[in-house]
Design a protein around this motif. Structure first.
Motif, mmCIF file in Angstrom:
data_model
loop_
_atom_site.group_PDB
_atom_site.id
_atom_site.type_symbol
_atom_site.label_atom_id
_atom_site.label_comp_id
_atom_site.label_asym_id
_atom_site.label_seq_id
_atom_site.Cartn_x
_atom_site.Cartn_y
_atom_site.Cartn_z
ATOM 1 N N HIS A 140 8.003 15.135 37.602
ATOM 2 C CA HIS A 140 6.552 15.159 37.678
ATOM 3 C C HIS A 140 6.148 14.562 39.001
ATOM 4 N N LEU A 161 1.810 17.019 44.911
ATOM 5 C CA LEU A 161 2.057 17.481 46.266
ATOM 6 C C LEU A 161 2.057 16.289 47.226
ATOM 7 N N PHE A 190 2.890 13.285 46.598
ATOM 8 C CA PHE A 190 4.118 12.521 46.433
ATOM 9 C C PHE A 190 5.270 13.178 47.197
ATOM 10 N N SER A 197 7.318 8.101 40.776
ATOM 11 C CA SER A 197 6.806 9.475 40.817
ATOM 12 C C SER A 197 5.569 9.654 39.942
ATOM 13 N N THR A 201 -0.341 8.367 38.483
ATOM 14 C CA THR A 201 -0.843 8.922 37.226
ATOM 15 C C THR A 201 -1.214 7.788 36.268
ATOM 16 N N LEU A 210 12.957 26.500 43.970
ATOM 17 C CA LEU A 210 11.729 25.713 44.120
ATOM 18 C C LEU A 210 10.819 26.336 45.175
ATOM 19 N N LYS A 211 11.438 26.764 46.275
ATOM 20 C CA LYS A 211 10.623 27.315 47.356
ATOM 21 C C LYS A 211 9.974 28.622 46.910
ATOM 22 N N THR A 258 6.341 27.368 46.499
ATOM 23 C CA THR A 258 5.771 27.439 47.844
ATOM 24 C C THR A 258 5.406 28.877 48.195
ATOM 25 N N ILE A 267 -0.520 13.700 30.869
ATOM 26 C CA ILE A 267 0.459 13.541 31.942
ATOM 27 C C ILE A 267 1.315 14.805 32.062
ATOM 28 N N ARG A 301 -0.901 19.103 33.953
ATOM 29 C CA ARG A 301 -0.515 19.440 35.332
ATOM 30 C C ARG A 301 -0.089 20.894 35.495
ATOM 31 N N ARG A 336 -1.554 24.595 43.759
ATOM 32 C CA ARG A 336 -1.407 24.054 45.109
ATOM 33 C C ARG A 336 -0.042 24.428 45.652
ATOM 34 N N ARG A 337 -0.052 25.129 46.761
ATOM 35 C CA ARG A 337 1.191 25.585 47.377
ATOM 36 C C ARG A 337 2.094 24.393 47.709
ATOM 37 N N GLY A 338 3.334 24.444 47.294
ATOM 38 C CA GLY A 338 4.297 23.392 47.641
ATOM 39 C C GLY A 338 4.392 22.278 46.610
ATOM 40 N N ALA A 339 3.504 22.267 45.619
ATOM 41 C CA ALA A 339 3.579 21.235 44.581
ATOM 42 C C ALA A 339 4.527 21.721 43.486
ATOM 43 N N THR A 340 5.670 21.040 43.353
ATOM 44 C CA THR A 340 6.669 21.508 42.396
ATOM 45 C C THR A 340 6.213 21.225 40.965
ATOM 46 N N PHE A 341 6.616 22.081 40.056
ATOM 47 C CA PHE A 341 6.276 21.975 38.632
ATOM 48 C C PHE A 341 4.761 21.800 38.414
#
Lengths: 326, 532
Positions: free
Chosen positions: A48, A51, A53, B125, B129, B411-412, B416, B435, B439, B447-452
């Motif tokens: 989790h 972006l 982070f 991480s 939150t 991931l990319k 992304t 939490i 998300r 949002r481009r590039g935000a994983t998961f």
């Protein structure tokens, strides 16, 4: 003569610097071609991450800099033998490598010695009895072992020696949490070393046995062997004193070249046997895009390979005095 | 089977009885050896919250609270007691006295303030939150900490888990590490100093970690174990062998290949349990790119959902290590899951009719349209699952081509490039759906590039508003109502195809007792675990 050798070694060491740096540059380019970066992977592992982070991670590890800047920084560091910090492990790369290199070297050297000794002995035995059932048995067995995947062979050895017979440990490098004397520790590691070293070594033993056999047969056809026989020397003396020394050159050459392969092969073996070496580290570094760690390991291994090849060149001179180092 | 039910009943009883359990039942001493791969990269979850680190760090560090049961009921931990103001904006914790760090120094409120402000919030991480709404942390005395919040955070009391908000010693960091923000690479991440029941004795990289009893631990008589040992065994088959031979006592968190976990679970001396993960809430789905043409049509997504036999997926591909998903929240979550929801329907005829009606006619070859699928590169089960999905969708005239990528590439491509049709994905609810669920579906997270994140490009104004409301409403019936509404919307819109509540299976030798205590049992301190 000795001065010549020293000068040769120094010259080769000087040549080594641009070679290794060129390898480092090539490695950087290749590694950067793979999509994604370690910040993504690390954020992904944490399950989790926003972006912001992920971008914070990139900043912390300098992954947000332009690629040219990253490259120059990397080459500058490498030239100073500074391998940087691993993004995934968050520790200096040199420490990570130093932690694991001894285990890999122990495994590799044992496997290599085992492979050369077994391979040469079997190769000579097969060549001396060319065409007999012994020759056939050795040749066919070598072919079989050569064709067997190492990880499978490793698992089978575990099943047989560890589970069925309960003779040897199934993995690891030592017993954990047991107080031992120094001698006890050495014996403990040796016991753990048997199966992985045998698995890794057997494949190369098969290669060397076949090569040695062919090489011996070639030497047997040369005039000086006929002369030796005419002098009335025994077959044993001819084989071990006269032919072997000449027939060994290709095996030494191959062994030198295969040090790199051996490192690659240890990835699988170390995984199967839980051997705490570099092999697994390099695999994880690759899939996790842990650039500094990956490049660091590749750098160290390229230095090892180049150095081993230098040693091979020196051994040539020992085996065949006609070869001089100028 | 009977023995399993019995041992389950015993575990439940042990939870219910808690400390009241007769002391004679528990044995002091001994070593618990567990195996997991990969090995931890650090000894603190500040460095990374990856599973191997969370497993080991939760024995070394503690937070203010402990938790009980699958619903994660807060209990005293480093904090002896706490009060919450009526407006849910002020939390006051009274800290336990006489607690010492592993190096013998006393634990105080300054450590708590430092940990949350300088370590957890900026570097964990999920730090922002949990603590993003904190406006001030006050320490009126050495054993009192007051958190002031800007607006209510319904899950605030669930934030104080050892792996989520570890309390670290202020004196464990150098001035330079603090000043330059080198927290993640600080020396203490490798050489931990905590207050937990176990302290680091030896870490041989690539081989093992040995934790030993912290003699000054504040819980009288605890921990029961002398040592906790982690053995790093990279190969899944070799891990199973080590469990079978009794060389290793425990393989937590699906540390064994599913087939091996199922096989070993049937042996008499071994337990395979899927309990104790409710606070993590692992869930798996097919993430669908709603930008891609046929998939933008909700009828197509519903047809895909109807075409997948989830029961077979669980039984055949995953060897029973999970159960069919019924929506975004896992059924093991006793607080927020809508118990009225049934399983998602499996009906191939209905799926075909839905596609016919939506105008996706079959061609001569029986194919309506083609899609490309990716899969999470986590191992061979994921490859087999992709094959399974391909077969299922063929039945409704969707031809699927499977594409393999490694983690970096995956991931990319998904987060992304957004260049995919659909992919398997695996995520967690965590202790609260605000939490873990929000998300993935709130439109502000496209949002481009935000994983998961919301890679699907799914935007629903009504749902967004509900998420915001749920995040600000105190836990209770009113909030549960909001979550019910959210679950209904997502089940109908299917921005992703919910597949299965993938279970973390823990396999252990029956000589081990007391492992399952709450919804994050493997990330608990194990101070009450004992071995025969």
């Amino acid at each position: 003569m000795r001065g010549g050798t020293v000068r040769f070694v120094l010259r080769r060491l000087a040549q080594l610097v641009p070679v290794v740096l060129a390898i480092a540059a090539l490695n950087f380019a290749l590694a950067k071609m793979a999509p994604g970066d370690a910040a993504d992977i690390l954020a992904g592992q944490m399950g989790h991450a926003t972006l912001e982070f992920t971008q914070q991670l990139r900043r912390e590890f300098g992954l947000d800099l332009p690629i040219v800047e990253q490259f120059l920084a990397y080459m500058g560091r490498t030239a100073r033998l500074d391998l940087g910090v691993s993004v995934i492990q968050q520790q200096p790369v040199i420490e990570l490598i130093a932690d694991r290199l001894p285990a890999t070297l122990l495994l590799m050297v044992t496997a290599l010695v085992l492979a050369i000794a077994t391979g040469v002995a079997l190769g000579v035995a097969a060549a001396r009895r060319q065409g007999t059932w012994i020759d056939n048995l050795i040749s066919v067995s070598a072919l079989l072992v050569y064709a067997t995947p190492a990880f499978w062979l490793g698992l089978m050895l575990i099943v047989f020696f560890s589970i069925r017979l309960d003779l040897l440990p199934s993995g690891g490098m030592m017993q954990i949490g047991v107080a031992q004397t120094a001698v006890g520790k050495v014996l403990d590691v040796a016991r753990h070393l048997i199966l992985p070293a045998a698995t890794l070594g057997l494949f190369y033993a098969a290669v060397y046995a076949r090569l040695m056999r062919a090489s011996m047969l070639e030497v047997y056809g040369l005039d000086f062997i006929t002369t030796a026989r005419a002098k009335g020397l025994s077959e044993g003396v001819i084989a071990w004193t006269h032919a072997l020394r000449n027939a060994l050159l290709p095996v030494v050459t191959l062994a030198g070249m295969q040090v790199g392969h051996l490192l690659g092969g240890s990835v699988l073996i170390e995984t199967v046997f839980g051997w705490p070496g570099l092999g697994r580290l390099v695999f994880d570094a690759l899939v996790q895009r842990d650039l500094n760690l990956l490049l660091g390991i590749l750098f160290v291994s390229s230095v090892v390979v180049v150095l081993v090849n230098l040693v091979v060149d020196l051994i040539y001179g020992l085996l065949d005095p006609r070869i001089t180092h100028k | 089977m009977n023995t399993r039910t019995l041992s389950l009943a015993l575990v439940v009883a042990a939870i219910a009885l808690g400390a009241a359990l007769p002391a004679a039942a528990q044995k002091k001493g001994g070593t618990l050896t567990y195996t997991f791969h990969p090995e931890p990269t650090a000894m603190s979850t500040i460095s990374t919250t990856a599973v191997p680190v969370s497993l080991v760090a939760s024995k070394i560090y503690e937070s203010l609270l402990d938790y009980e049961g699958p619903g994660m009921k807060p209990l005293p931990g480093l904090a002896e007691s706490w009060t919450v103001s009526k407006d849910n904006l002020v939390y006051t914790f009274k800290l336990r006295k006489g607690v010492t760090w592993h190096d013998g120094k006393p634990f105080t409120s300054e450590d708590v303030k430092f940990s949350i402000e300088k370590v957890v919030t900026p570097f964990h991480s999920r730090g922002k939150t949990y603590f993003g709404e904190v406006s001030a942390i006050e320490t009126p005395d050495a054993h009192t900490v007051v958190f002031r919040l800007k607006s209510p955070v319904p899950y605030f009391l669930r934030a104080f888990q050892a792996s989520e908000s570890p309390i670290m010693p202020m004196h464990g960091f150098t001035a330079e590490e603090i000043k330059e923000g080198k927290i993640r690479t600080a020396k203490i991440m490798q050489a931990p100093v905590g207050t937990g029941p176990f302290k680091l004795k030896e870490w041989k990289k690539g081989s093992h970690v040995i934790l030993e009893r912290h003699p000054g631990y504040w819980k009288a008589g605890k921990p029961y174990l002398d040592q906790v040992v982690l053995r790093v065994i990279p190969d899944g088959a070799a891990r199973a062998i080590a469990i079978e031979k009794g060389e290793v006592d425990l393989a937590p968190m699906s540390g064994l290949p599913p087939a091996e976990a199922q096989r070993l679970g049937r042996l008499p001396g071994i337990t395979a349990s899927q309990e104790g993960n409710e606070g993590l809430g692992p869930i798996m789905w097919l993430e669908v790119n709603n930008r891609s043409k046929p998939l933008a049509d909700v009828a197509v997504r519903q047809a895909i959902s109807l075409a997948i036999d989830r029961k077979r997926l669980v039984d055949v591909i995953w060897y029973g290590q999970g159960k069919p998903a019924s929506g975004p929240i896992v059924s093991g979550n006793p607080n927020h899951y809508d118990k009225k929801l049934g399983p998602l329907e499996y009906n191939v005829d209905k799926a075909n009719k839905l596609l016919d009606a939506a105008g996706y006619k079959r061609g001569k070859d029986g194919v309506r349209f083609k899609l490309t699928q990716n899969f999470l590169p986590y191992g061979e089960e994921w490859v087999r699952q992709a094959e399974f999905i391909k077969q299922e969708l063929r039945k409704i005239g969707i031809q699927v081509e499977t594409q393999s990528l490694d983690m970096g590439g995956w991931l990319k491509r998904i987060y992304t490039d957004w260049n995919y049709d659909f992919t398997s994905n695996f995520t967690h609810n965590y202790p609260d759906p605000t939490i873990g669920v929000q998300r993935a579906f709130i439109s502000t997270n496209i949002r481009r590039g935000a994983t998961f994140s919301n890679s699907m490009d799914y935007a629903n104004v009504k749902l967004d508003a509900l998420f915001v409301k749920a995040a600000q409403t105190a836990d209770g019936p009113a909030r549960n109502k909001i979550w019910e509404e959210i679950q209904a919307i997502l089940r109908n819109d299917l921005p992703v195809i919910f597949l299965m509540e993938i279970s973390y299976t823990h396999v252990w030798n029956k000589r081990v007792h007391g492992l399952i205590t709450n919804g994050v049992s493997m990330y608990s301190s194990w101070d009450s675990v004992w071995v025969d």
